[in-house]
Design a protein around this motif. Structure first.
Motif, PDB file in Angstrom:
ATOM      1  N   PRO A   4       0.866  -1.101   0.074  1.00  0.00           N
ATOM      2  CA  PRO A   4       0.140   0.140   0.141  1.00  0.00           C
ATOM      3  C   PRO A   4       0.718   1.211  -0.042  1.00  0.00           C
ATOM      4  O   PRO A   4       0.351   2.255  -0.491  1.00  0.00           O
ATOM      5  CB  PRO A   4      -0.767  -0.098   1.233  1.00  0.00           C
ATOM      6  N   ILE A   5       2.021   1.389   0.424  1.00  0.00           N
ATOM      7  CA  ILE A   5       2.871   2.331   0.621  1.00  0.00           C
ATOM      8  C   ILE A   5       3.255   2.940  -0.808  1.00  0.00           C
ATOM      9  O   ILE A   5       3.084   3.869  -1.305  1.00  0.00           O
ATOM     10  CB  ILE A   5       4.171   2.322   1.395  1.00  0.00           C
ATOM     11  N   ALA A   6       3.806   1.707  -1.621  1.00  0.00           N
ATOM     12  CA  ALA A   6       4.096   2.119  -2.763  1.00  0.00           C
ATOM     13  C   ALA A   6       3.012   2.579  -3.815  1.00  0.00           C
ATOM     14  O   ALA A   6       3.119   3.364  -4.746  1.00  0.00           O
ATOM     15  CB  ALA A   6       4.882   1.003  -3.579  1.00  0.00           C
ATOM     16  N   GLU A   7       1.927   1.996  -3.613  1.00  0.00           N
ATOM     17  CA  GLU A   7       0.544   2.279  -4.542  1.00  0.00           C
ATOM     18  C   GLU A   7       0.127   3.849  -4.081  1.00  0.00           C
ATOM     19  O   GLU A   7      -0.226   4.505  -4.748  1.00  0.00           O
ATOM     20  CB  GLU A   7      -0.591   1.321  -3.969  1.00  0.00           C
ATOM     21  N   ARG A   8       0.491   4.044  -2.749  1.00  0.00           N
ATOM     22  CA  ARG A   8      -0.163   5.441  -2.278  1.00  0.00           C
ATOM     23  C   ARG A   8       0.944   6.580  -3.092  1.00  0.00           C
ATOM     24  O   ARG A   8       0.586   7.654  -3.591  1.00  0.00           O
ATOM     25  CB  ARG A   8       0.073   5.579  -0.764  1.00  0.00           C
ATOM     26  N   ILE A   9       2.306   6.320  -3.179  1.00  0.00           N
ATOM     27  CA  ILE A   9       3.012   7.092  -3.741  1.00  0.00           C
ATOM     28  C   ILE A   9       2.864   7.067  -5.211  1.00  0.00           C
ATOM     29  O   ILE A   9       2.897   8.274  -5.973  1.00  0.00           O
ATOM     30  CB  ILE A   9       4.583   6.649  -3.345  1.00  0.00           C
ATOM     31  N   ASN A  10       2.663   6.119  -5.805  1.00  0.00           N
ATOM     32  CA  ASN A  10       2.256   6.154  -7.249  1.00  0.00           C
ATOM     33  C   ASN A  10       1.039   6.741  -7.606  1.00  0.00           C
ATOM     34  O   ASN A  10       0.812   7.580  -8.457  1.00  0.00           O
ATOM     35  CB  ASN A  10       1.818   4.529  -7.820  1.00  0.00           C
ATOM     36  N   GLY A  11       0.054   6.845  -6.633  1.00  0.00           N
ATOM     37  CA  GLY A  11      -1.284   7.342  -6.759  1.00  0.00           C
ATOM     38  C   GLY A  11      -0.832   8.975  -6.705  1.00  0.00           C
ATOM     39  O   GLY A  11      -1.486   9.897  -7.668  1.00  0.00           O
ATOM     40  N   ILE A  12      -0.187   9.479  -5.816  1.00  0.00           N
ATOM     41  CA  ILE A  12       0.295  10.894  -5.577  1.00  0.00           C
ATOM     42  C   ILE A  12       0.822  11.417  -6.937  1.00  0.00           C
ATOM     43  O   ILE A  12       0.689  12.578  -7.224  1.00  0.00           O
ATOM     44  CB  ILE A  12       1.156  11.139  -4.112  1.00  0.00           C
ATOM     45  N   LEU A  13       1.970  10.694  -7.206  1.00  0.00           N
ATOM     46  CA  LEU A  13       2.611  10.883  -8.517  1.00  0.00           C
ATOM     47  C   LEU A  13       1.813  11.203  -9.808  1.00  0.00           C
ATOM     48  O   LEU A  13       1.956  11.988 -10.479  1.00  0.00           O
ATOM     49  CB  LEU A  13       3.864   9.977  -8.818  1.00  0.00           C
ATOM     50  N   SER A  35      11.613  14.628 -12.457  1.00  0.00           N
ATOM     51  CA  SER A  35      11.138  15.812 -11.969  1.00  0.00           C
ATOM     52  C   SER A  35      10.188  15.742 -10.893  1.00  0.00           C
ATOM     53  O   SER A  35      10.177  16.440  -9.808  1.00  0.00           O
ATOM     54  CB  SER A  35      10.669  16.938 -13.072  1.00  0.00           C
ATOM     55  N   ALA A  36       9.171  14.776 -10.992  1.00  0.00           N
ATOM     56  CA  ALA A  36       8.065  14.536 -10.204  1.00  0.00           C
ATOM     57  C   ALA A  36       8.554  13.768  -8.720  1.00  0.00           C
ATOM     58  O   ALA A  36       8.090  14.294  -7.654  1.00  0.00           O
ATOM     59  CB  ALA A  36       6.917  13.604 -10.826  1.00  0.00           C
ATOM     60  N   VAL A  37       9.449  13.217  -8.931  1.00  0.00           N
ATOM     61  CA  VAL A  37      10.145  12.325  -7.796  1.00  0.00           C
ATOM     62  C   VAL A  37      10.919  13.375  -7.207  1.00  0.00           C
ATOM     63  O   VAL A  37      11.169  13.373  -5.969  1.00  0.00           O
ATOM     64  CB  VAL A  37      10.972  11.250  -8.270  1.00  0.00           C
ATOM     65  N   GLU A  38      11.554  14.325  -7.752  1.00  0.00           N
ATOM     66  CA  GLU A  38      12.546  15.246  -7.183  1.00  0.00           C
ATOM     67  C   GLU A  38      11.459  16.162  -6.344  1.00  0.00           C
ATOM     68  O   GLU A  38      11.941  16.491  -4.989  1.00  0.00           O
ATOM     69  CB  GLU A  38      13.364  16.031  -8.233  1.00  0.00           C
ATOM     70  N   ALA A  39      10.416  16.724  -6.944  1.00  0.00           N
ATOM     71  CA  ALA A  39       9.672  17.471  -6.011  1.00  0.00           C
ATOM     72  C   ALA A  39       9.048  16.745  -4.853  1.00  0.00           C
ATOM     73  O   ALA A  39       8.700  17.325  -3.690  1.00  0.00           O
ATOM     74  CB  ALA A  39       8.633  18.095  -7.230  1.00  0.00           C
ATOM     75  N   TYR A  40       8.551  15.566  -5.188  1.00  0.00           N
ATOM     76  CA  TYR A  40       7.905  14.726  -4.101  1.00  0.00           C
ATOM     77  C   TYR A  40       8.804  14.461  -3.080  1.00  0.00           C
ATOM     78  O   TYR A  40       8.377  14.787  -1.765  1.00  0.00           O
ATOM     79  CB  TYR A  40       7.679  13.503  -4.519  1.00  0.00           C
ATOM     80  N   ASN A  41      10.196  14.455  -3.159  1.00  0.00           N
ATOM     81  CA  ASN A  41      11.155  14.226  -2.133  1.00  0.00           C
ATOM     82  C   ASN A  41      11.842  15.593  -1.427  1.00  0.00           C
ATOM     83  O   ASN A  41      12.082  15.609  -0.398  1.00  0.00           O
ATOM     84  CB  ASN A  41      12.360  13.224  -2.459  1.00  0.00           C
ATOM     85  N   ASN A  42      11.881  16.676  -2.299  1.00  0.00           N
ATOM     86  CA  ASN A  42      12.454  17.599  -1.944  1.00  0.00           C
ATOM     87  C   ASN A  42      11.427  19.039  -1.647  1.00  0.00           C
ATOM     88  O   ASN A  42      12.340  20.118  -1.244  1.00  0.00           O
ATOM     89  CB  ASN A  42      13.755  18.111  -2.824  1.00  0.00           C
ATOM     90  N   THR A  53       9.693  18.006   4.381  1.00  0.00           N
ATOM     91  CA  THR A  53      10.106  17.075   2.918  1.00  0.00           C
ATOM     92  C   THR A  53      10.945  16.094   3.554  1.00  0.00           C
ATOM     93  O   THR A  53      11.385  15.754   4.461  1.00  0.00           O
ATOM     94  CB  THR A  53      10.765  17.853   1.976  1.00  0.00           C
ATOM     95  N   PRO A  54      10.512  15.000   2.917  1.00  0.00           N
ATOM     96  CA  PRO A  54      11.214  13.538   3.094  1.00  0.00           C
ATOM     97  C   PRO A  54      12.769  13.555   3.141  1.00  0.00           C
ATOM     98  O   PRO A  54      13.411  13.299   3.820  1.00  0.00           O
ATOM     99  CB  PRO A  54      10.960  12.592   2.116  1.00  0.00           C
ATOM    100  N   ALA A  55      13.417  14.451   2.162  1.00  0.00           N
ATOM    101  CA  ALA A  55      14.648  14.714   2.135  1.00  0.00           C
ATOM    102  C   ALA A  55      15.133  15.295   3.468  1.00  0.00           C
ATOM    103  O   ALA A  55      16.226  15.066   4.085  1.00  0.00           O
ATOM    104  CB  ALA A  55      14.989  15.326   1.038  1.00  0.00           C
ATOM    105  N   TYR A  56      14.572  16.391   3.938  1.00  0.00           N
ATOM    106  CA  TYR A  56      14.867  17.038   5.136  1.00  0.00           C
ATOM    107  C   TYR A  56      14.626  16.146   6.242  1.00  0.00           C
ATOM    108  O   TYR A  56      15.428  16.113   7.265  1.00  0.00           O
ATOM    109  CB  TYR A  56      13.924  18.323   5.316  1.00  0.00           C
ATOM    110  N   ALA A  57      13.562  15.349   6.274  1.00  0.00           N
ATOM    111  CA  ALA A  57      13.216  14.520   7.353  1.00  0.00           C
ATOM    112  C   ALA A  57      14.471  13.419   7.396  1.00  0.00           C
ATOM    113  O   ALA A  57      15.042  13.316   8.667  1.00  0.00           O
ATOM    114  CB  ALA A  57      11.836  13.919   7.279  1.00  0.00           C
ATOM    115  N   HIS A  58      14.963  12.905   6.381  1.00  0.00           N
ATOM    116  CA  HIS A  58      15.988  11.965   6.445  1.00  0.00           C
ATOM    117  C   HIS A  58      17.175  12.530   7.143  1.00  0.00           C
ATOM    118  O   HIS A  58      17.830  11.823   7.512  1.00  0.00           O
ATOM    119  CB  HIS A  58      15.889  11.445   5.091  1.00  0.00           C
ATOM    120  N   GLN A  59      17.524  13.553   6.811  1.00  0.00           N
ATOM    121  CA  GLN A  59      18.546  14.212   7.176  1.00  0.00           C
ATOM    122  C   GLN A  59      18.707  14.917   8.579  1.00  0.00           C
ATOM    123  O   GLN A  59      19.694  15.040   9.346  1.00  0.00           O
ATOM    124  CB  GLN A  59      19.219  15.304   6.218  1.00  0.00           C
ATOM    125  N   SER A  60      17.438  14.895   9.132  1.00  0.00           N
ATOM    126  CA  SER A  60      17.196  15.438  10.619  1.00  0.00           C
ATOM    127  C   SER A  60      17.626  14.474  11.743  1.00  0.00           C
ATOM    128  O   SER A  60      17.460  13.294  11.355  1.00  0.00           O
ATOM    129  CB  SER A  60      15.887  15.793  10.694  1.00  0.00           C
TER     130      SER A  60
END
Length: 80
Positions: A4-13, A35-42, A53-60
């Motif tokens: 379900p997590i992958a399906e959720r991400i695919n739906g958002i994209l 471009s979409a994946v970059e925006a989704y993560n950053n 953002t996931p990128a910021y949360a991952h670095q925190s």
């Protein structure tokens, strides 16, 4: 239902980043996905990451508060 997590991400994209449209060429599609994946993560804040953002949360180094519920049912414990 298996991922379900992958399906959720695919739906958002597909919906938020218009990836469900028909592209004129493969390179155009690849550029749109990148471009979409970059925006989704950053760029896009996520409620599950305390609106970071996931990128910021991952670095925190600070622990993130859990904003979701685990809906997975626990397996019954084996009889002893």
């Amino acid at each position: 239902y298996e991922n379900p997590i992958a399906e959720r991400i695919n739906g958002i994209l597909k919906t938020e980043f218009q990836l469900s449209r028909i592209f004129k060429s493969r390179p155009e599609a690849l550029l749109a996905v990148k471009s979409a994946v970059e925006a989704y993560n950053n760029v896009r804040p996520h409620m599950s990451c305390s609106n970071l953002t996931p990128a910021y949360a991952h670095q925190s180094t600070e622990p993130l508060m859990k904003h979701w519920k685990n809906r997975r049912k626990k397996a019954p414990s084996p009889a002893q």
